[in-house]
Design a protein around this motif. Structure first.
Motif, PDB file in Angstrom:
ATOM      1  N   LEU A  42       0.837  -1.209   0.000  1.00 45.24           N
ATOM      2  CA  LEU A  42       0.000   0.000   0.000  1.00 45.24           C
ATOM      3  C   LEU A  42       0.864   1.247   0.000  1.00 45.24           C
ATOM      4  CD1 LEU A  42      -2.899   1.196   0.264  1.00 45.24           C
ATOM      5  CD2 LEU A  42      -2.528   1.146   2.753  1.00 45.24           C
ATOM      6  N   LEU A  43       0.674   2.088  -1.010  1.00 49.46           N
ATOM      7  CA  LEU A  43       1.339   3.383  -1.070  1.00 49.46           C
ATOM      8  C   LEU A  43       0.300   4.487  -0.997  1.00 49.46           C
ATOM      9  CD1 LEU A  43       3.445   1.464  -2.841  1.00 49.46           C
ATOM     10  CD2 LEU A  43       4.576   3.668  -2.904  1.00 49.46           C
ATOM     11  N   VAL A  44       0.696   5.597  -0.381  1.00 50.05           N
ATOM     12  CA  VAL A  44      -0.210   6.737  -0.260  1.00 50.05           C
ATOM     13  C   VAL A  44       0.415   7.963  -0.913  1.00 50.05           C
ATOM     14  CG1 VAL A  44      -1.292   5.900   1.865  1.00 50.05           C
ATOM     15  CG2 VAL A  44       0.656   7.444   2.023  1.00 50.05           C
ATOM     16  N   LYS A  45      -0.448   8.844  -1.350  1.00 49.54           N
ATOM     17  CA  LYS A  45      -0.056  10.147  -1.915  1.00 49.54           C
ATOM     18  C   LYS A  45      -0.579  11.215  -0.977  1.00 49.54           C
ATOM     19  CE  LYS A  45       1.086  13.214  -5.108  1.00 49.54           C
ATOM     20  NZ  LYS A  45       1.288  14.348  -4.251  1.00 49.54           N
ATOM     21  N   ASN A  46       0.361  11.959  -0.380  1.00 48.72           N
ATOM     22  CA  ASN A  46      -0.017  13.080   0.473  1.00 48.72           C
ATOM     23  C   ASN A  46      -0.281  14.309  -0.389  1.00 48.72           C
ATOM     24  OD1 ASN A  46       2.299  11.595   2.457  1.00 48.72           O
ATOM     25  ND2 ASN A  46       0.322  12.059   3.340  1.00 48.72           N
ATOM     26  N   SER A  47      -1.151  15.165   0.060  1.00 54.00           N
ATOM     27  CA  SER A  47      -1.537  16.349  -0.708  1.00 54.00           C
ATOM     28  C   SER A  47      -0.412  17.370  -0.837  1.00 54.00           C
ATOM     29  CB  SER A  47      -2.752  17.009  -0.060  1.00 54.00           C
ATOM     30  OG  SER A  47      -2.453  17.417   1.262  1.00 54.00           O
ATOM     31  N   TYR A  48       0.596  17.275   0.007  1.00 53.59           N
ATOM     32  CA  TYR A  48       1.628  18.309   0.079  1.00 53.59           C
ATOM     33  C   TYR A  48       2.988  17.874  -0.459  1.00 53.59           C
ATOM     34  CZ  TYR A  48       2.306  15.539   4.299  1.00 53.59           C
ATOM     35  OH  TYR A  48       2.465  14.502   5.172  1.00 53.59           O
ATOM     36  N   ARG A  49       3.112  16.648  -0.971  1.00 48.68           N
ATOM     37  CA  ARG A  49       4.413  16.138  -1.400  1.00 48.68           C
ATOM     38  C   ARG A  49       4.240  15.378  -2.719  1.00 48.68           C
ATOM     39  NH1 ARG A  49       6.426  13.004   3.174  1.00 48.68           N
ATOM     40  NH2 ARG A  49       7.498  14.889   3.796  1.00 48.68           N
ATOM     41  N   PRO A  50       5.183  15.548  -3.661  1.00 52.18           N
ATOM     42  CA  PRO A  50       5.040  14.851  -4.945  1.00 52.18           C
ATOM     43  C   PRO A  50       5.308  13.344  -4.866  1.00 52.18           C
ATOM     44  CG  PRO A  50       7.069  16.135  -4.922  1.00 52.18           C
ATOM     45  CD  PRO A  50       6.320  16.470  -3.660  1.00 52.18           C
ATOM     46  N   GLN A  51       6.138  12.915  -3.914  1.00 52.17           N
ATOM     47  CA  GLN A  51       6.499  11.506  -3.828  1.00 52.17           C
ATOM     48  C   GLN A  51       5.423  10.676  -3.130  1.00 52.17           C
ATOM     49  OE1 GLN A  51       8.319  13.944  -2.360  1.00 52.17           O
ATOM     50  NE2 GLN A  51      10.266  14.058  -3.434  1.00 52.17           N
ATOM     51  N   LEU A  52       5.321   9.413  -3.552  1.00 57.57           N
ATOM     52  CA  LEU A  52       4.485   8.452  -2.843  1.00 57.57           C
ATOM     53  C   LEU A  52       5.260   7.937  -1.633  1.00 57.57           C
ATOM     54  CD1 LEU A  52       3.192   6.372  -5.882  1.00 57.57           C
ATOM     55  CD2 LEU A  52       1.919   8.079  -4.578  1.00 57.57           C
ATOM     56  N   THR A  53       4.538   7.458  -0.646  1.00 60.17           N
ATOM     57  CA  THR A  53       5.159   6.934   0.566  1.00 60.17           C
ATOM     58  C   THR A  53       4.250   5.863   1.155  1.00 60.17           C
ATOM     59  OG1 THR A  53       6.216   7.553   2.667  1.00 60.17           O
ATOM     60  CG2 THR A  53       4.169   8.719   2.085  1.00 60.17           C
ATOM     61  N   PHE A  54       4.646   5.308   2.285  1.00 62.21           N
ATOM     62  CA  PHE A  54       3.795   4.407   3.046  1.00 62.21           C
ATOM     63  C   PHE A  54       3.047   5.234   4.069  1.00 62.21           C
ATOM     64  CE2 PHE A  54       7.221   0.900   2.563  1.00 62.21           C
ATOM     65  CZ  PHE A  54       6.712   0.504   1.345  1.00 62.21           C
ATOM     66  N   PRO A  55       1.934   4.726   4.573  1.00 60.63           N
ATOM     67  CA  PRO A  55       1.275   5.426   5.684  1.00 60.63           C
ATOM     68  C   PRO A  55       2.254   5.546   6.855  1.00 60.63           C
ATOM     69  CG  PRO A  55      -0.102   3.626   4.856  1.00 60.63           C
ATOM     70  CD  PRO A  55       1.240   3.487   4.195  1.00 60.63           C
ATOM     71  N   GLY A  56       2.276   6.699   7.464  1.00 60.54           N
ATOM     72  CA  GLY A  56       3.183   6.911   8.595  1.00 60.54           C
ATOM     73  C   GLY A  56       3.424   8.375   8.835  1.00 60.54           C
ATOM     74  N   GLY A  57       4.325   8.646   9.765  1.00 57.37           N
ATOM     75  CA  GLY A  57       4.620  10.030  10.094  1.00 57.37           C
ATOM     76  C   GLY A  57       5.598  10.128  11.236  1.00 57.37           C
ATOM     77  N   TYR A  58       5.591  11.278  11.854  1.00 55.01           N
ATOM     78  CA  TYR A  58       6.546  11.568  12.924  1.00 55.01           C
ATOM     79  C   TYR A  58       6.175  10.862  14.224  1.00 55.01           C
ATOM     80  CZ  TYR A  58       8.269  15.098   9.774  1.00 55.01           C
ATOM     81  OH  TYR A  58       8.801  15.728   8.682  1.00 55.01           O
ATOM     82  N   ILE A  59       7.203  10.633  15.001  1.00 57.07           N
ATOM     83  CA  ILE A  59       7.035  10.008  16.308  1.00 57.07           C
ATOM     84  C   ILE A  59       6.925  11.131  17.338  1.00 57.07           C
ATOM     85  CG2 ILE A  59       8.141   8.527  18.023  1.00 57.07           C
ATOM     86  CD1 ILE A  59       9.591   7.206  15.571  1.00 57.07           C
ATOM     87  N   ARG A  60       5.890  11.064  18.133  1.00 58.77           N
ATOM     88  CA  ARG A  60       5.693  12.074  19.182  1.00 58.77           C
ATOM     89  C   ARG A  60       6.716  11.880  20.298  1.00 58.77           C
ATOM     90  NH1 ARG A  60      -0.839  11.188  19.390  1.00 58.77           N
ATOM     91  NH2 ARG A  60      -1.308  12.318  17.471  1.00 58.77           N
ATOM     92  N   PRO A  61       7.003  12.951  21.059  1.00 62.70           N
ATOM     93  CA  PRO A  61       7.939  12.801  22.193  1.00 62.70           C
ATOM     94  C   PRO A  61       7.483  11.677  23.130  1.00 62.70           C
ATOM     95  CG  PRO A  61       7.420  15.110  21.823  1.00 62.70           C
ATOM     96  CD  PRO A  61       6.508  14.317  20.920  1.00 62.70           C
ATOM     97  N   ARG A  62       8.414  10.838  23.497  1.00 56.99           N
ATOM     98  CA  ARG A  62       8.210   9.710  24.416  1.00 56.99           C
ATOM     99  C   ARG A  62       7.255   8.646  23.856  1.00 56.99           C
ATOM    100  NH1 ARG A  62       8.410  14.208  27.063  1.00 56.99           N
ATOM    101  NH2 ARG A  62       6.220  14.425  27.556  1.00 56.99           N
ATOM    102  N   GLU A  63       6.999   8.670  22.543  1.00 61.02           N
ATOM    103  CA  GLU A  63       6.132   7.673  21.915  1.00 61.02           C
ATOM    104  C   GLU A  63       6.993   6.550  21.338  1.00 61.02           C
ATOM    105  OE1 GLU A  63       2.267   7.676  18.962  1.00 61.02           O
ATOM    106  OE2 GLU A  63       3.941   8.978  18.398  1.00 61.02           O
ATOM    107  N   ASP A  64       6.595   5.323  21.567  1.00 57.41           N
ATOM    108  CA  ASP A  64       7.251   4.158  21.002  1.00 57.41           C
ATOM    109  C   ASP A  64       7.084   4.171  19.482  1.00 57.41           C
ATOM    110  OD1 ASP A  64       8.230   1.227  21.278  1.00 57.41           O
ATOM    111  OD2 ASP A  64       6.326   1.055  20.179  1.00 57.41           O
ATOM    112  N   ARG A  65       8.117   3.796  18.755  1.00 61.41           N
ATOM    113  CA  ARG A  65       8.085   3.830  17.286  1.00 61.41           C
ATOM    114  C   ARG A  65       6.967   2.954  16.714  1.00 61.41           C
ATOM    115  NH1 ARG A  65      13.242   5.684  15.105  1.00 61.41           N
ATOM    116  NH2 ARG A  65      14.578   6.209  16.856  1.00 61.41           N
ATOM    117  N   ARG A  66       6.821   1.752  17.251  1.00 64.26           N
ATOM    118  CA  ARG A  66       5.793   0.836  16.758  1.00 64.26           C
ATOM    119  C   ARG A  66       4.393   1.403  17.036  1.00 64.26           C
ATOM    120  NH1 ARG A  66       7.779  -4.137  18.298  1.00 64.26           N
ATOM    121  NH2 ARG A  66       8.487  -4.462  16.192  1.00 64.26           N
ATOM    122  N   THR A  67       4.220   2.005  18.202  1.00 64.74           N
ATOM    123  CA  THR A  67       2.937   2.630  18.550  1.00 64.74           C
ATOM    124  C   THR A  67       2.647   3.794  17.613  1.00 64.74           C
ATOM    125  OG1 THR A  67       3.215   1.967  20.853  1.00 64.74           O
ATOM    126  CG2 THR A  67       1.660   3.758  20.418  1.00 64.74           C
ATOM    127  N   ALA A  68       3.676   4.574  17.301  1.00 68.23           N
ATOM    128  CA  ALA A  68       3.511   5.695  16.364  1.00 68.23           C
ATOM    129  C   ALA A  68       3.103   5.184  14.986  1.00 68.23           C
ATOM    130  CB  ALA A  68       4.804   6.494  16.275  1.00 68.23           C
TER     131      ALA A  68
END
Length: 156
Positions: A42-68
């Motif tokens: 599964l690839l996604v297209k964000n409205s603000y970036r030309p490249q395709l990516t996987f669903p995901g994003g930034y990790i919040r402070p003190r948030e586990d990577r897998r949980t993020a």
């Protein structure tokens, strides 16, 4: 109309972030999910970036990577899974958009095709593609490395 306005705000905000990153050259950390179904990912297209990516994003402070990763998967495409179902598959750092971007990619194998829902604001498209097809498209550098390595492992 409201979705178009929100997409414009996302593009403007991302442009501002890229300008800030150009000046500051920060280190960023994120988590993505490679959702696999019948050999396609599964690839996604964000409205603000030309490249395709996987669903995901930034990790919040003190948030586990897998949980993020699980949180972002739910927020971006409506797939709700327990973080423990995500299998770590990749860790890498690339200079991308003027920043040292470190990403972890987690894999999720699906037995049935998941119902994918995009908000048409941040995420405007989501589709399952064969890895080789994804590599022929404009994708973020981490995906290029991850998919290339996965294809190489499958052919050996």
């Amino acid at each position: 109309m409201i979705n178009a306005l929100i997409r414009a705000v996302y593009r403007l905000a991302h442009w501002g972030l890229r300008l800030l990153w150009f000046i500051r050259r920060p280190e960023t950390t994120g988590a993505l999910v490679a959702v696999w179904y019948q050999g396609r990912v599964l690839l996604v297209k964000n409205s603000y970036r030309p490249q395709l990516t996987f669903p995901g994003g930034y990790i919040r402070p003190r948030e586990d990577r897998r949980t993020a990763a699980a949180r972002e998967l739910r927020e971006e495409v409506g797939i709700n899974v327990q973080p423990k179902r995500l299998v770590h598959a990749y860790h890498g750092t690339h200079v991308f958009e003027h920043r040292q971007d470190t990403l972890d990619i987690y894999e999720l194998e699906m037995a049935a095709e998941p119902k994918v829902q995009v908000d048409n604001r941040e995420v405007v498209r989501a589709e399952f593609l064969m890895p080789a097809e994804a590599l022929s498209m404009q994708i973020v550098p981490h995906l290029d490395e991850y998919l290339s390595e996965r294809i190489a492992r499958a052919t050996n």
